[in-house]
Scaffold this active site. Structure first.
Site, short mmCIF file in Angstrom:
data_model
loop_
_atom_site.label_atom_id
_atom_site.label_comp_id
_atom_site.label_asym_id
_atom_site.label_seq_id
_atom_site.Cartn_x
_atom_site.Cartn_y
_atom_site.Cartn_z
N ARG A 88 0.87 -1.06 -0.08
CA ARG A 88 0.11 -0.01 0.13
C ARG A 88 0.78 1.17 0.02
O ARG A 88 0.46 2.23 -0.73
CB ARG A 88 -1.01 -0.14 1.14
CG ARG A 88 -2.03 1.12 1.10
CD ARG A 88 -3.02 0.78 2.06
NE ARG A 88 -2.66 1.16 3.27
CZ ARG A 88 -3.21 0.68 4.60
NH1 ARG A 88 -4.51 0.56 4.37
NH2 ARG A 88 -2.94 0.83 5.67
N LYS A 118 -3.02 6.41 1.65
CA LYS A 118 -2.91 6.78 2.91
C LYS A 118 -1.87 7.98 3.04
O LYS A 118 -0.84 7.90 3.51
CB LYS A 118 -2.25 5.30 3.72
CG LYS A 118 -2.86 5.49 5.27
CD LYS A 118 -2.70 4.17 5.82
CE LYS A 118 -2.90 4.27 7.34
NZ LYS A 118 -4.24 4.81 7.83
C1 COI Z 1 -4.56 3.00 11.36
O1 COI Z 1 -5.57 2.38 11.87
O2 COI Z 1 -3.56 2.59 11.41
C2 COI Z 1 -4.38 4.44 11.04
O3 COI Z 1 -3.62 4.71 10.48
C3 COI Z 1 -5.61 5.33 11.55
C4 COI Z 1 -4.94 6.50 12.35
C5 COI Z 1 -5.86 7.73 12.09
C6 COI Z 1 -4.73 6.35 13.63
#
Ligand code: COI
Length: 368
Positions: free
Chosen positions: A115, A217
């Site tokens: 990803r 992301k």
């Molecule tokens: C995750 O769940 O790993 C995330 O990156 C969400 C984050 C906003 C805590």
């Protein structure tokens, strides 16, 4: 009970952490050293651990070998691409301690590496190889081994970051990149824990648009949702549920997790086809796990009205794991879900696999 103890294991001796403790658990005496924190009350907060991983990529497009160094600040110029133009992507994955307290399992690190690679392409950045990503994650977890919570107390959350750290002024890809990873011991993401989330459907602020980067992301996807999240929290909600920006009628995801609904034997989640939803690794895992449990799983458009008829609703994410939803509020309507049997079952099995308590027939866990 915690006892101060000298550090003598291979890793801890090599890396010389400041204070080590031995944890005497109900299972008997452990040889593991643990950091001195309150393991019974972990939330999802920043904790300064011992070490971080850093690798650099200069003009060549290749990343340096990378090193483990004491956790600390990174130096970048004010003109760095990441802080001017948001050129950065991140990942989140977890390492769990098995019941014997010695063995450590990573969960699907290959998926995170992949990803990050895809996200980097979208953000015009070079990325570390899959092998380098996985090696970095293993190294940073083991260097911070004493911060991996005892069994059943939580997990070590690993946060790899890929940042455009080279300087520029005009809008362009940065000339240099930094790949780094740090860790924090974590417990529940939401203080509600398993009692159920109260979500507020946001129909004004959107996290993602068609043709945007909602399925990446990227660091730049997160600050724009804070306004909606704070508004919802100020009104007593746990989190926000976003709608698609084109129609304002299909549910997409919450601020840090994907969403599922369950009706009888059918589990449904919004499809990724518009490119506006983060392809969560826990989302993918829950789809695969549910199918293996003979649920029928649908990836499709889910209108917000469907929430009024859903029997069960739950959120999934690396940080969130599998969290039941108790209520959803949309305009002046409030839908209530009293049943969370599906998410409870999926949560139990997922955590069981992640911690090595249940057999991992899918080859998802990677021992370090
Ligand atoms: C995750 O769940 O790993 C995330 O990156 C969400 C984050 C906003 C805590």
């Amino acid at each position: 009970m915690l006892f101060r103890h000298g550090c003598s294991s291979l890793w801890t001796a090599y890396l010389k952490p400041a204070n080590c403790y031995r944890l005497f658990s109900s299972r008997g005496q452990s040889n593991e050293h643990y950091a001195n924190i309150d393991w019974d009350n972990l939330g999802f907060d920043h904790v300064s651990t011992d070490y971080m991983y850093t690798a650099k990529c200069y003009q060549t497009g290749e990343f340096s070998q990378g090193s483990i160094d004491p956790l600390g600040g990174i130096q970048i110029f004010p003109s760095a691409g990441v802080i001017n133009y948001g050129q950065g992507v991140f990942e989140g994955l977890k390492a769990y301690r098995k019941e014997n307290e010695r063995d450590i399992l990573l969960f699907r690190p290959y998926e995170n590496a992949l990803r990050m690679k895809k996200g980097a392409e979208r953000m015009c950045m070079p990325s570390p190889s899959i092998e380098q990503f996985i090696k970095a994650v293993k190294q940073v977890a083991m260097a911070n081994r004493r911060w991996i919570p005892p069994p059943e107390k939580g997990a070590l959350y690993i946060r790899p970051l890929l940042l455009g750290t080279g300087s520029l002024l005009g809008l362009a890809p940065a000339p240099e990149y930094t790949f780094l990873a740090y860790v924090c011991p974590v417990g529940n993401y939401f203080k509600e824990g398993s009692t159920g989330l109260n979500l507020y459907v946001e129909d004004n602020i959107h996290r993602s648009t068609l043709g945007g980067a909602g399925d990446v992301k990227t660091i730049s996807n997160y600050a724009p949702v804070l306004k909606a999240q704070i508004n919802a929290k100020n009104r007593g909600f746990s989190d926000v549920l976003f709608l698609d920006s084109a129609n304002k009628s299909f549910i997409e995801e919450a601020s840090a997790s994907n969403i599922f609904i369950a009706n009888g034997n059918v589990i449904s989640t919004p499809s990724l086809k518009r490119g506006t939803i983060l392809p969560g690794i826990t989302r993918k895992t829950i789809i695969q796990l549910s199918r293996s449990l003979d649920y029928k799983v649908e990836e499709r458009d889910i209108s917000v009205e469907e929430l009024s008829k859903a029997e069960q609703v739950f959120c999934t994410g690396t940080a969130v794991v599998v969290a039941p939803v108790r209520t959803v509020t949309y305009k002046d309507q409030r839908f209530e879900y009293r049943n969370s049997t599906v998410s409870n079952e999926l949560h139990r099995i997922l955590i069981g696999i992640q911690t090595g308590v249940l057999q991992d027939t899918m080859d998802w866990t990677v021992p370090i």
